[in-house]
Design a protein around this motif. Structure first.
Motif, mmCIF file in Angstrom:
data_model
loop_
_atom_site.group_PDB
_atom_site.id
_atom_site.type_symbol
_atom_site.label_atom_id
_atom_site.label_comp_id
_atom_site.label_asym_id
_atom_site.label_seq_id
_atom_site.Cartn_x
_atom_site.Cartn_y
_atom_site.Cartn_z
ATOM 1 N N LEU A 1 1.758 -13.961 2.539
ATOM 2 C CA LEU A 1 0.998 -14.364 3.724
ATOM 3 C C LEU A 1 -0.423 -14.779 3.369
ATOM 4 O O LEU A 1 -1.145 -15.315 4.216
ATOM 5 N N GLY A 2 -0.845 -14.498 2.144
ATOM 6 C CA GLY A 2 -2.195 -14.855 1.722
ATOM 7 C C GLY A 2 -3.262 -13.908 2.210
ATOM 8 O O GLY A 2 -4.422 -14.305 2.394
ATOM 9 N N LEU A 3 -2.898 -12.636 2.413
ATOM 10 C CA LEU A 3 -3.859 -11.669 2.917
ATOM 11 C C LEU A 3 -4.832 -11.215 1.828
ATOM 12 O O LEU A 3 -4.554 -11.335 0.634
ATOM 13 N N TYR A 4 -5.948 -10.674 2.271
ATOM 14 C CA TYR A 4 -6.990 -10.191 1.349
ATOM 15 C C TYR A 4 -6.640 -8.850 0.739
ATOM 16 O O TYR A 4 -6.925 -8.581 -0.434
ATOM 17 N N GLY A 5 -6.050 -7.951 1.556
ATOM 18 C CA GLY A 5 -5.799 -6.611 1.039
ATOM 19 C C GLY A 5 -4.706 -5.880 1.791
ATOM 20 O O GLY A 5 -4.237 -6.322 2.844
ATOM 21 N N ALA A 6 -4.302 -4.743 1.226
ATOM 22 C CA ALA A 6 -3.278 -3.897 1.836
ATOM 23 C C ALA A 6 -3.653 -2.435 1.640
ATOM 24 O O ALA A 6 -3.999 -2.024 0.522
ATOM 25 N N ILE A 7 -3.576 -1.664 2.716
ATOM 26 C CA ILE A 7 -3.859 -0.231 2.669
ATOM 27 C C ILE A 7 -2.545 0.532 2.553
ATOM 28 O O ILE A 7 -1.613 0.302 3.326
ATOM 29 N N CYS A 8 -2.490 1.426 1.580
ATOM 30 C CA CYS A 8 -1.272 2.192 1.337
ATOM 31 C C CYS A 8 -1.591 3.680 1.437
ATOM 32 O O CYS A 8 -2.518 4.160 0.786
ATOM 33 N N GLY A 9 -0.830 4.390 2.252
ATOM 34 C CA GLY A 9 -1.065 5.817 2.431
ATOM 35 C C GLY A 9 0.170 6.648 2.177
ATOM 36 O O GLY A 9 0.403 7.128 1.080
ATOM 37 N N LYS A 10 1.005 6.758 3.205
ATOM 38 C CA LYS A 10 2.173 7.626 3.123
ATOM 39 C C LYS A 10 3.086 7.250 1.964
ATOM 40 O O LYS A 10 3.681 8.114 1.315
ATOM 41 N N SER A 11 3.205 5.949 1.694
ATOM 42 C CA SER A 11 4.079 5.485 0.604
ATOM 43 C C SER A 11 3.657 6.065 -0.739
ATOM 44 O O SER A 11 4.508 6.368 -1.593
ATOM 45 N N LEU A 12 2.363 6.238 -0.935
ATOM 46 C CA LEU A 12 1.864 6.807 -2.192
ATOM 47 C C LEU A 12 2.129 8.302 -2.254
ATOM 48 O O LEU A 12 2.527 8.832 -3.296
ATOM 49 N N TYR A 13 1.915 8.980 -1.140
ATOM 50 C CA TYR A 13 2.086 10.434 -1.126
ATOM 51 C C TYR A 13 3.555 10.845 -1.192
ATOM 52 O O TYR A 13 3.884 11.902 -1.735
ATOM 53 N N GLN A 14 4.433 9.987 -0.656
ATOM 54 C CA GLN A 14 5.862 10.310 -0.693
ATOM 55 C C GLN A 14 6.581 9.687 -1.889
ATOM 56 O O GLN A 14 7.759 9.943 -2.104
ATOM 57 N N GLY A 15 5.858 8.869 -2.638
ATOM 58 C CA GLY A 15 6.423 8.330 -3.875
ATOM 59 C C GLY A 15 7.331 7.127 -3.715
ATOM 60 O O GLY A 15 8.040 6.757 -4.663
#
Length: 241
Positions: free
Chosen positions: A211-225
Protein backbone atom coordinates in the motif's frame (compact mmCIF):
# COMPACT_ATOMS: atom_id res chain seq x y z
CA UNK A 1 8.52 1.03 5.85
CA UNK A 2 9.37 1.32 9.53
CA UNK A 3 8.25 -1.20 12.13
CA UNK A 4 7.28 0.16 15.53
CA UNK A 5 6.95 -2.41 18.31
CA UNK A 6 4.36 -1.29 20.85
CA UNK A 7 4.32 -1.06 24.61
CA UNK A 8 1.09 0.09 26.26
CA UNK A 9 1.26 1.11 29.91
CA UNK A 10 -1.56 0.70 32.44
CA UNK A 11 -1.01 0.93 36.18
CA UNK A 12 2.72 0.98 35.51
CA UNK A 13 2.69 -2.36 33.68
CA UNK A 14 3.09 -3.49 30.06
CA UNK A 15 -0.34 -4.61 28.90
CA UNK A 16 -2.38 -5.27 25.79
CA UNK A 17 -6.09 -4.67 25.25
CA UNK A 18 -8.58 -6.23 22.85
CA UNK A 19 -10.51 -3.69 20.75
CA UNK A 20 -9.66 -0.93 23.21
CA UNK A 21 -11.64 -2.52 26.04
CA UNK A 22 -9.90 -1.70 29.33
CA UNK A 23 -11.47 -4.73 31.03
CA UNK A 24 -9.45 -6.99 28.69
CA UNK A 25 -6.09 -5.59 29.84
CA UNK A 26 -3.57 -8.33 30.50
CA UNK A 27 0.10 -8.14 31.35
CA UNK A 28 2.39 -9.11 28.47
CA UNK A 29 5.85 -8.30 29.81
CA UNK A 30 7.60 -7.80 33.12
CA UNK A 31 9.36 -4.51 32.62
CA UNK A 32 8.95 -1.77 29.97
CA UNK A 33 12.64 -0.81 29.96
CA UNK A 34 13.95 -4.35 29.46
CA UNK A 35 11.22 -5.01 26.88
CA UNK A 36 12.26 -1.94 24.91
CA UNK A 37 15.91 -2.94 25.18
CA UNK A 38 14.94 -6.32 23.76
CA UNK A 39 13.28 -4.64 20.80
CA UNK A 40 16.41 -2.57 20.21
CA UNK A 41 18.55 -5.69 20.29
CA UNK A 42 16.42 -7.14 17.49
CA UNK A 43 17.07 -4.12 15.29
CA UNK A 44 14.27 -1.69 16.11
CA UNK A 45 14.91 1.99 15.57
CA UNK A 46 11.54 3.18 16.86
CA UNK A 47 9.12 2.26 19.63
CA UNK A 48 5.44 3.16 19.94
CA UNK A 49 4.21 3.75 23.48
CA UNK A 50 0.77 4.57 24.86
CA UNK A 51 -0.22 5.88 28.27
CA UNK A 52 -3.52 4.01 28.67
CA UNK A 53 -4.15 5.57 32.08
CA UNK A 54 -3.54 8.96 30.53
CA UNK A 55 -5.91 8.28 27.65
CA UNK A 56 -8.68 7.41 30.08
CA UNK A 57 -8.06 10.24 32.54
CA UNK A 58 -7.18 12.90 29.91
CA UNK A 59 -3.86 13.73 31.57
CA UNK A 60 -0.36 12.17 31.62
CA UNK A 61 -0.05 9.43 34.20
CA UNK A 62 3.15 7.42 33.61
CA UNK A 63 5.68 10.03 32.56
CA UNK A 64 8.63 8.54 34.45
CA UNK A 65 8.25 5.22 32.67
CA UNK A 66 8.33 6.79 29.22
CA UNK A 67 11.35 8.97 29.89
CA UNK A 68 13.18 6.01 31.44
CA UNK A 69 12.47 3.81 28.41
CA UNK A 70 13.65 6.55 26.08
CA UNK A 71 16.84 7.17 28.05
CA UNK A 72 17.83 3.53 28.59
CA UNK A 73 16.75 1.86 25.34
CA UNK A 74 18.24 4.38 22.91
CA UNK A 75 15.20 3.95 20.67
CA UNK A 76 13.38 6.78 18.98
CA UNK A 77 9.96 7.02 20.60
CA UNK A 78 6.52 8.16 19.61
CA UNK A 79 4.13 8.53 22.53
CA UNK A 80 0.40 9.02 22.90
CA UNK A 81 -2.26 8.97 25.59
CA UNK A 82 -3.48 11.85 27.74
CA UNK A 83 -1.68 14.58 25.81
CA UNK A 84 -4.19 17.42 25.73
CA UNK A 85 -2.28 20.72 25.96
CA UNK A 86 0.88 22.53 24.88
CA UNK A 87 2.42 22.17 28.33
CA UNK A 88 2.34 18.38 28.14
CA UNK A 89 3.53 18.38 24.54
CA UNK A 90 6.47 20.59 25.47
CA UNK A 91 7.32 18.49 28.52
CA UNK A 92 7.61 15.28 26.55
CA UNK A 93 9.48 16.77 23.62
CA UNK A 94 11.90 18.55 25.95
CA UNK A 95 12.50 15.26 27.81
CA UNK A 96 13.65 13.36 24.76
CA UNK A 97 10.44 11.94 23.28
CA UNK A 98 10.86 12.17 19.51
CA UNK A 99 7.24 12.41 18.44
CA UNK A 100 4.03 12.96 20.39
CA UNK A 101 0.69 11.59 19.24
CA UNK A 102 -2.38 13.75 19.67
CA UNK A 103 -5.61 11.78 19.57
CA UNK A 104 -8.92 12.87 21.09
CA UNK A 105 -7.87 16.51 21.12
CA UNK A 106 -7.58 16.51 17.32
CA UNK A 107 -11.35 16.29 17.07
CA UNK A 108 -12.21 18.42 20.09
CA UNK A 109 -9.64 21.20 19.72
CA UNK A 110 -8.19 21.35 16.20
CA UNK A 111 -6.71 24.76 16.98
CA UNK A 112 -4.30 23.07 19.38
CA UNK A 113 -3.11 20.78 16.60
CA UNK A 114 -2.31 23.75 14.41
CA UNK A 115 -0.50 25.49 17.27
CA UNK A 116 1.51 22.37 18.06
CA UNK A 117 2.49 21.79 14.43
CA UNK A 118 3.57 25.41 14.07
CA UNK A 119 5.77 25.02 17.14
CA UNK A 120 7.16 21.52 16.63
CA UNK A 121 6.62 20.53 13.00
CA UNK A 122 6.94 16.84 12.21
CA UNK A 123 7.43 15.93 15.87
CA UNK A 124 3.63 16.10 16.08
CA UNK A 125 1.56 13.15 14.86
CA UNK A 126 -2.19 12.63 15.04
CA UNK A 127 -3.73 9.35 16.03
CA UNK A 128 -7.05 8.60 14.35
CA UNK A 129 -8.90 5.67 15.89
CA UNK A 130 -12.12 4.53 14.28
CA UNK A 131 -15.08 2.25 14.84
CA UNK A 132 -16.86 1.40 11.58
CA UNK A 133 -15.08 4.34 9.97
CA UNK A 134 -16.16 6.88 12.60
CA UNK A 135 -13.65 8.57 14.89
CA UNK A 136 -13.54 7.37 18.52
CA UNK A 137 -12.16 9.47 21.38
CA UNK A 138 -11.38 9.45 25.11
CA UNK A 139 -9.47 6.19 25.20
CA UNK A 140 -11.91 4.79 22.59
CA UNK A 141 -14.77 5.11 25.07
CA UNK A 142 -16.76 7.57 22.92
CA UNK A 143 -17.61 7.42 19.21
CA UNK A 144 -18.23 10.57 17.18
CA UNK A 145 -20.17 11.21 13.98
CA UNK A 146 -17.01 12.29 12.14
CA UNK A 147 -15.51 10.11 9.40
CA UNK A 148 -11.86 9.14 9.79
CA UNK A 149 -11.20 10.43 6.27
CA UNK A 150 -12.75 13.82 6.98
CA UNK A 151 -10.68 14.21 10.14
CA UNK A 152 -7.52 13.19 8.29
CA UNK A 153 -8.12 15.84 5.63
CA UNK A 154 -8.68 18.47 8.30
CA UNK A 155 -5.47 17.47 10.04
CA UNK A 156 -3.53 17.65 6.78
CA UNK A 157 -4.84 21.18 6.25
CA UNK A 158 -3.54 22.03 9.73
CA UNK A 159 -0.04 20.96 8.68
CA UNK A 160 0.09 17.47 10.18
CA UNK A 161 2.58 15.24 8.37
CA UNK A 162 2.04 11.92 10.14
CA UNK A 163 -1.18 10.04 10.95
CA UNK A 164 -1.45 6.83 12.95
CA UNK A 165 -4.63 4.98 12.02
CA UNK A 166 -6.26 2.25 14.09
CA UNK A 167 -9.35 0.28 13.19
CA UNK A 168 -10.45 -0.47 16.74
CA UNK A 169 -12.34 -3.60 15.69
CA UNK A 170 -9.01 -5.13 14.62
CA UNK A 171 -6.90 -3.98 17.55
CA UNK A 172 -5.52 -6.84 19.62
CA UNK A 173 -7.36 -9.46 17.55
CA UNK A 174 -4.58 -10.74 15.23
CA UNK A 175 -7.12 -10.78 12.39
CA UNK A 176 -5.08 -8.64 9.99
CA UNK A 177 -5.08 -4.87 9.41
CA UNK A 178 -7.96 -3.10 7.68
CA UNK A 179 -6.27 -2.77 4.30
CA UNK A 180 -9.30 -1.18 2.64
CA UNK A 181 -9.54 1.69 5.11
CA UNK A 182 -5.77 2.15 5.20
CA UNK A 183 -5.60 2.31 1.41
CA UNK A 184 -8.44 4.85 1.31
CA UNK A 185 -6.67 6.97 3.92
CA UNK A 186 -3.33 6.81 2.14
CA UNK A 187 -5.00 7.96 -1.07
CA UNK A 188 -7.02 10.71 0.63
CA UNK A 189 -4.07 12.60 2.15
CA UNK A 190 -0.36 13.10 1.51
CA UNK A 191 0.58 12.49 5.15
CA UNK A 192 2.79 9.61 6.22
CA UNK A 193 0.43 6.83 7.37
CA UNK A 194 1.28 4.40 10.16
CA UNK A 195 -0.96 1.34 10.40
CA UNK A 196 -2.07 0.01 13.77
CA UNK A 197 -4.35 -2.84 14.75
CA UNK A 198 -4.70 -6.46 13.73
CA UNK A 199 -1.22 -7.20 12.41
CA UNK A 200 -0.49 -10.90 12.92
CA UNK A 201 2.25 -12.14 10.64
CA UNK A 202 4.77 -11.34 7.95
CA UNK A 203 2.17 -11.46 5.17
CA UNK A 204 0.43 -8.51 6.86
CA UNK A 205 3.68 -6.53 6.80
CA UNK A 206 4.07 -7.26 3.10
CA UNK A 207 0.46 -6.22 2.41
CA UNK A 208 1.02 -2.90 4.19
CA UNK A 209 4.21 -2.33 2.22
CA UNK A 210 2.29 -2.87 -1.02
CA UNK A 211 0.00 0.00 0.00
CA UNK A 212 3.04 2.27 0.27
CA UNK A 213 2.55 3.09 3.93
CA UNK A 214 5.17 4.80 6.09
CA UNK A 215 5.02 2.46 9.07
CA UNK A 216 3.36 -0.37 10.95
CA UNK A 217 2.81 -0.79 14.70
CA UNK A 218 3.10 -4.32 16.02
CA UNK A 219 2.01 -5.32 19.51
CA UNK A 220 0.18 -8.52 20.31
CA UNK A 221 1.81 -10.36 17.40
CA UNK A 222 5.23 -9.83 18.97
CA UNK A 223 4.16 -10.85 22.46
CA UNK A 224 2.37 -13.97 21.24
CA UNK A 225 5.11 -14.92 18.80
CA UNK A 226 3.10 -14.89 15.57
CA UNK A 227 5.50 -12.28 14.15
CA UNK A 228 9.28 -12.22 14.46
CA UNK A 229 10.38 -8.63 14.99
CA UNK A 230 13.81 -8.99 13.43
CA UNK A 231 12.33 -10.65 10.36
CA UNK A 232 9.65 -7.98 10.08
CA UNK A 233 12.25 -5.20 10.25
CA UNK A 234 14.41 -6.89 7.63
CA UNK A 235 11.40 -7.38 5.35
CA UNK A 236 10.18 -3.81 5.73
CA UNK A 237 13.63 -2.42 5.01
CA UNK A 238 13.41 0.45 7.51
CA UNK A 239 14.28 2.84 4.69
CA UNK A 240 12.07 5.70 5.90
CA UNK A 241 12.80 6.99 9.39
Amino acid sequence: MIILPAIDIKDGQCVRLVQGDFTTAHKVAEDPVSTAEGFAAQGSQWIHMVDLDGAKSAKPMNTDIFTAVKEKSGLRMELGGGIRDMKTIAYYLEHGIDRVILGSIALKNPALIKEAVEAYGNRIAVGIDAKKGMVATEGWLDTSDVSYLDLAKTMEQSGVKCIIFTDISRDGTLTGPNLEQLDALNRAVDCDIIASGGIKELSDIRALMELGLYGAICGKSLYQGTLDLKEAIETAGEHRC
